[in-house]
Motif scaffolding. Structure first.
Motif, PDB file in Angstrom:
ATOM      1  N   SER A 165      43.900  51.440  50.723  1.00 37.95           N
ATOM      2  CA  SER A 165      45.154  51.021  50.088  1.00 37.95           C
ATOM      3  C   SER A 165      45.487  49.555  50.344  1.00 37.95           C
ATOM      4  CB  SER A 165      46.308  51.900  50.587  1.00 37.95           C
ATOM      5  OG  SER A 165      46.423  51.842  51.993  1.00 37.95           O
ATOM      6  N   LEU A 166      44.558  48.817  50.915  1.00 33.63           N
ATOM      7  CA  LEU A 166      44.807  47.424  51.289  1.00 33.63           C
ATOM      8  C   LEU A 166      45.225  46.575  50.091  1.00 33.63           C
ATOM      9  CD1 LEU A 166      42.452  45.454  53.687  1.00 33.63           C
ATOM     10  CD2 LEU A 166      43.556  44.346  51.760  1.00 33.63           C
ATOM     11  N   ILE A 167      44.499  46.697  48.993  1.00 34.60           N
ATOM     12  CA  ILE A 167      44.779  45.867  47.814  1.00 34.60           C
ATOM     13  C   ILE A 167      46.161  46.174  47.248  1.00 34.60           C
ATOM     14  CG2 ILE A 167      44.119  45.502  45.397  1.00 34.60           C
ATOM     15  CD1 ILE A 167      41.236  45.530  46.304  1.00 34.60           C
ATOM     16  N   ALA A 168      46.532  47.447  47.230  1.00 37.49           N
ATOM     17  CA  ALA A 168      47.835  47.821  46.676  1.00 37.49           C
ATOM     18  C   ALA A 168      48.968  47.172  47.457  1.00 37.49           C
ATOM     19  CB  ALA A 168      47.989  49.338  46.685  1.00 37.49           C
ATOM     20  N   GLN A 169      48.815  47.088  48.781  1.00 42.65           N
ATOM     21  CA  GLN A 169      49.890  46.519  49.597  1.00 42.65           C
ATOM     22  C   GLN A 169      49.998  45.005  49.426  1.00 42.65           C
ATOM     23  OE1 GLN A 169      51.754  48.793  50.634  1.00 42.65           O
ATOM     24  NE2 GLN A 169      50.247  50.421  50.279  1.00 42.65           N
ATOM     25  N   ALA A 170      48.902  44.375  49.044  1.00 40.43           N
ATOM     26  CA  ALA A 170      48.920  42.925  48.803  1.00 40.43           C
ATOM     27  C   ALA A 170      49.095  42.604  47.324  1.00 40.43           C
ATOM     28  CB  ALA A 170      47.628  42.300  49.318  1.00 40.43           C
ATOM     29  N   ALA A 171      49.354  43.632  46.504  1.00 40.31           N
ATOM     30  CA  ALA A 171      49.384  43.472  45.046  1.00 40.31           C
ATOM     31  C   ALA A 171      50.368  42.408  44.546  1.00 40.31           C
ATOM     32  CB  ALA A 171      49.666  44.810  44.373  1.00 40.31           C
ATOM     33  N   PRO A 172      51.601  42.365  45.051  1.00 38.95           N
ATOM     34  CA  PRO A 172      52.523  41.329  44.554  1.00 38.95           C
ATOM     35  C   PRO A 172      51.984  39.910  44.756  1.00 38.95           C
ATOM     36  CG  PRO A 172      53.742  43.017  45.737  1.00 38.95           C
ATOM     37  CD  PRO A 172      52.292  43.292  45.980  1.00 38.95           C
ATOM     38  N   SER A 194      50.638  37.158  41.727  1.00 38.93           N
ATOM     39  CA  SER A 194      51.060  35.760  41.655  1.00 38.93           C
ATOM     40  C   SER A 194      49.864  34.818  41.667  1.00 38.93           C
ATOM     41  CB  SER A 194      51.984  35.446  42.835  1.00 38.93           C
ATOM     42  OG  SER A 194      52.364  34.088  42.826  1.00 38.93           O
ATOM     43  N   MET A 195      48.836  35.146  42.455  1.00 35.79           N
ATOM     44  CA  MET A 195      47.645  34.292  42.569  1.00 35.79           C
ATOM     45  C   MET A 195      46.898  34.194  41.247  1.00 35.79           C
ATOM     46  SD  MET A 195      46.102  35.546  46.251  1.00 35.79           S
ATOM     47  CE  MET A 195      44.501  34.819  45.886  1.00 35.79           C
ATOM     48  N   TYR A 196      46.747  35.338  40.560  1.00 33.75           N
ATOM     49  CA  TYR A 196      45.923  35.386  39.352  1.00 33.75           C
ATOM     50  C   TYR A 196      46.745  35.523  38.067  1.00 33.75           C
ATOM     51  CZ  TYR A 196      42.076  36.068  42.642  1.00 33.75           C
ATOM     52  OH  TYR A 196      41.172  35.907  43.663  1.00 33.75           O
ATOM     53  N   HIS A 197      48.082  35.467  38.180  1.00 34.97           N
ATOM     54  CA  HIS A 197      48.979  35.538  37.017  1.00 34.97           C
ATOM     55  C   HIS A 197      48.667  36.773  36.160  1.00 34.97           C
ATOM     56  CE1 HIS A 197      50.125  31.480  38.144  1.00 34.97           C
ATOM     57  NE2 HIS A 197      48.847  31.115  38.093  1.00 34.97           N
ATOM     58  N   LEU A 198      48.719  37.938  36.790  1.00 30.19           N
ATOM     59  CA  LEU A 198      48.322  39.183  36.135  1.00 30.19           C
ATOM     60  C   LEU A 198      49.496  39.845  35.422  1.00 30.19           C
ATOM     61  CD1 LEU A 198      46.151  40.747  38.999  1.00 30.19           C
ATOM     62  CD2 LEU A 198      45.399  39.265  37.121  1.00 30.19           C
ATOM     63  N   SER A 199      49.202  40.483  34.297  1.00 28.66           N
ATOM     64  CA  SER A 199      50.202  41.293  33.597  1.00 28.66           C
ATOM     65  C   SER A 199      50.408  42.591  34.377  1.00 28.66           C
ATOM     66  CB  SER A 199      49.729  41.620  32.184  1.00 28.66           C
ATOM     67  OG  SER A 199      48.593  42.476  32.228  1.00 28.66           O
ATOM     68  N   ALA A 257      35.032  41.410  49.197  1.00 29.85           N
ATOM     69  CA  ALA A 257      36.376  41.148  48.670  1.00 29.85           C
ATOM     70  C   ALA A 257      36.978  39.894  49.297  1.00 29.85           C
ATOM     71  CB  ALA A 257      37.285  42.353  48.924  1.00 29.85           C
ATOM     72  N   GLY A 258      36.624  39.646  50.561  1.00 29.07           N
ATOM     73  CA  GLY A 258      37.136  38.458  51.232  1.00 29.07           C
ATOM     74  C   GLY A 258      36.627  37.161  50.645  1.00 29.07           C
ATOM     75  N   PHE A 259      35.492  37.232  49.944  1.00 31.26           N
ATOM     76  CA  PHE A 259      34.911  36.044  49.314  1.00 31.26           C
ATOM     77  C   PHE A 259      35.251  35.935  47.821  1.00 31.26           C
ATOM     78  CE2 PHE A 259      32.021  36.486  52.999  1.00 31.26           C
ATOM     79  CZ  PHE A 259      32.065  35.181  53.482  1.00 31.26           C
ATOM     80  N   SER A 260      36.077  36.844  47.319  1.00 28.21           N
ATOM     81  CA  SER A 260      36.403  36.846  45.889  1.00 28.21           C
ATOM     82  C   SER A 260      37.190  35.597  45.507  1.00 28.21           C
ATOM     83  CB  SER A 260      37.224  38.090  45.535  1.00 28.21           C
ATOM     84  OG  SER A 260      36.477  39.265  45.745  1.00 28.21           O
ATOM     85  N   THR A 261      36.846  35.059  44.330  1.00 31.42           N
ATOM     86  CA  THR A 261      37.538  33.865  43.820  1.00 31.42           C
ATOM     87  C   THR A 261      38.102  34.070  42.424  1.00 31.42           C
ATOM     88  OG1 THR A 261      35.407  33.012  43.016  1.00 31.42           O
ATOM     89  CG2 THR A 261      36.132  32.273  45.205  1.00 31.42           C
ATOM     90  N   SER A 262      37.985  35.295  41.893  1.00 35.48           N
ATOM     91  CA  SER A 262      38.502  35.580  40.557  1.00 35.48           C
ATOM     92  C   SER A 262      38.983  37.017  40.500  1.00 35.48           C
ATOM     93  CB  SER A 262      37.421  35.368  39.487  1.00 35.48           C
ATOM     94  OG  SER A 262      36.396  36.348  39.614  1.00 35.48           O
ATOM     95  N   PHE A 263      39.807  37.312  39.496  1.00 37.96           N
ATOM     96  CA  PHE A 263      40.312  38.668  39.316  1.00 37.96           C
ATOM     97  C   PHE A 263      39.167  39.646  39.080  1.00 37.96           C
ATOM     98  CE2 PHE A 263      41.452  41.868  36.041  1.00 37.96           C
ATOM     99  CZ  PHE A 263      42.257  42.686  36.836  1.00 37.96           C
ATOM    100  N   GLU A 264      38.185  39.239  38.259  1.00 36.97           N
ATOM    101  CA  GLU A 264      37.067  40.121  37.930  1.00 36.97           C
ATOM    102  C   GLU A 264      36.236  40.459  39.165  1.00 36.97           C
ATOM    103  OE1 GLU A 264      38.683  38.333  34.440  1.00 36.97           O
ATOM    104  OE2 GLU A 264      37.881  37.383  36.255  1.00 36.97           O
ATOM    105  N   MET A 265      35.996  39.460  40.013  1.00 43.81           N
ATOM    106  CA  MET A 265      35.222  39.701  41.226  1.00 43.81           C
ATOM    107  C   MET A 265      35.979  40.625  42.172  1.00 43.81           C
ATOM    108  SD  MET A 265      33.670  36.893  43.935  1.00 43.81           S
ATOM    109  CE  MET A 265      32.956  35.965  42.578  1.00 43.81           C
ATOM    110  N   LEU A 266      37.274  40.397  42.313  1.00 45.90           N
ATOM    111  CA  LEU A 266      38.091  41.241  43.184  1.00 45.90           C
ATOM    112  C   LEU A 266      38.153  42.667  42.647  1.00 45.90           C
ATOM    113  CD1 LEU A 266      39.876  41.381  45.687  1.00 45.90           C
ATOM    114  CD2 LEU A 266      41.822  40.696  44.258  1.00 45.90           C
ATOM    115  N   LEU A 267      38.204  42.824  41.324  1.00 40.19           N
ATOM    116  CA  LEU A 267      38.225  44.148  40.706  1.00 40.19           C
ATOM    117  C   LEU A 267      36.950  44.920  41.036  1.00 40.19           C
ATOM    118  CD1 LEU A 267      40.018  45.875  38.760  1.00 40.19           C
ATOM    119  CD2 LEU A 267      38.577  45.012  36.897  1.00 40.19           C
TER     120      LEU A 267
END
Length: 397
Positions: A23-30, A34-39, A88-98
């Motif tokens: 659940s790590l990503i969900a808790q950092a979701a806000p 903001s970082m990737y300007h996501l809808s 995930a720690g090295f991700s630099t884009s939304f697609e990579m993090l996904l």
């Protein structure tokens, strides 16, 4: 007795940590939004995607734990989780993090391993209570809610993932050194024989229930940070504390649900809980303007969902004795899919209508369908094949 207790409590601790990283990503979701300007829809996908793999993999991992031993499968699964956490720690884009988020979903699949492993150490008389304790692993979501916002604020998102990888490595070593393989009481079966549980109608009815109870727990515990941040504009740390409150209530009520199902009958308990979910899901959207009522509504929902999880899994070992891994894997997978689908529904309906009312309305309809399923279970009981092998569902009133 010593090995039995070690299997129960160390499995539960391992599941707590696995659910923390799940659940790590969900808790950092806000912050990620903001970082990737996501809808809202894209953010919902990122939150939900770990749940997808965590759901699907419960079936093969539950079967593998039955066939090869939960100790081996549990340890290997936790070691495998280290890779996507580092990535995930090295991700630099939304697609990579996904992509890495999808693989981190493996943490959610540890539930089926834990249930299978622990159930092999205990008799059927104590399954409701014991598997309720295993379900305390869900508290990992609360641990994540408490810790992730602070860790992200102090060390950054990357080190949050890498810290999770380090903890998974340590937990893998502890689990391997401090537990023993369960004394399997049934002969090993083929995958085809394991999957034969799919012919039981009771399996699919319980899956429907778990889609609602566990799916609802996962969906709200993962989506609540985004919901609270959007509705009330509170800080990320405050959001984490409030989300953790929901998770703590839902998690610690789960063993109580298992105990009450042992004591008074799962069918009666689930009837009360589903009715409560219908009423609460109707109340919550109308309480948005009053934060106290809104919060109380969610805590009440958490109690209903948590107790429901315990009551449902009280019945799982009765579906097909000796094939708990396959049964728990399938039911757990469908429950996890509920946790994948419901956040997407909340995000999509919010973007479509501008509010969460429709999403909660659909949730209440789901609870009503489960009530119909209960009526069907009570009326028709077991299939004739099950009656030969199981003293199960209709006898638990």
């Amino acid at each position: 007795m010593k090995d039995q207790k070690a299997a129960l409590w160390i499995s539960t601790i391992a599941m707590i940590l696995s659910f923390t990283v799940w659940s790590l990503i969900a808790q950092a979701a806000p912050m990620i939004q903001s970082m990737y300007h996501l809808s809202d829809t894209k953010l919902s996908l990122l939150i939900a995607i770990p749940v997808l793999l965590g759901s699907v993999m419960r079936i093969p991992l539950g079967i593998a734990a039955d066939r090869f031993g939960g100790r081996k499968v549990y340890t290997l699964t936790m070691l495998t989780l280290i890779l996507p956490l580092i990535g995930a720690g090295f991700s630099t884009s939304f697609e990579m993090l996904l992509f890495w988020a999808f693989l981190i979903g493996l943490g959610g699949a540890t539930f089926a391993i834990a249930v299978t492993y622990v159930s092999q150490w205990y008799s059927s008389k104590s399954q409701g209570y014991v598997l309720g304790i295993v379900g305390l692993g869900n508290i990992g979501t609360a641990v994540s809610a408490f810790t992730v916002p602070t860790v992200v604020s102090k060390f950054g998102l990357s080190w949050t993932f890498w810290g999770g990888a380090l903890l998974m490595g340590l937990m893998s070593i502890i689990f391997w050194l401090c537990t023993k393989e369960a004394p399997l009481t049934h002969k090993k079966t083929t995958v085809k024989e394991q999957l034969s549980v799919m012919k039981y109608q009771s399996l699919w009815i319980l899956s429907l229930f778990y889609f609602l109870t566990f799916g609802g727990f996962v969906a709200f515990s993962l989506y609540l940070p985004t919901l609270l941040k959007g509705l009330y504009d509170v800080s990320l740390i405050d959001v984490g504390v409030k989300t953790a409150g929901f998770v703590v209530v839902a998690t610690f009520v789960r063993p109580l649900g298992g105990y009450l199902a042992d004591r008074f009958g799962a069918i009666k308990l689930l009837t009360i809980l589903f009715i409560g979910m219908v009423g609460t899901s109707i109340l919550i959207p109308f309480a948005v303007g009053n934060f106290i009522v809104f919060s109380m509504g969610f805590l009440l929902m958490g109690a209903f969902l948590g107790a429901g999880n315990g009551a449902v899994f009280k019945l799982v070992p009765d579906v097909a004795p000796g094939q708990t891994g396959a049964s728990s894997g399938i039911i757990g997978a469908i429950g996890g899919i509920g946790g994948f689908v419901l956040p997407l529904i909340l995000g999509f309906t919010k973007e479509l209508t501008g509010s969460y009312t429709l999403g909660f309305g659909l949730f209440s309809i789901n609870a009503i369908i489960c009530l119909v399923g209960l009526k069907h279970m009570i009326r028709d009981g077991e299939t004739s094949k099950q009656k030969k092998n199981v003293k199960a569902l209709p006898s638990i009133h």
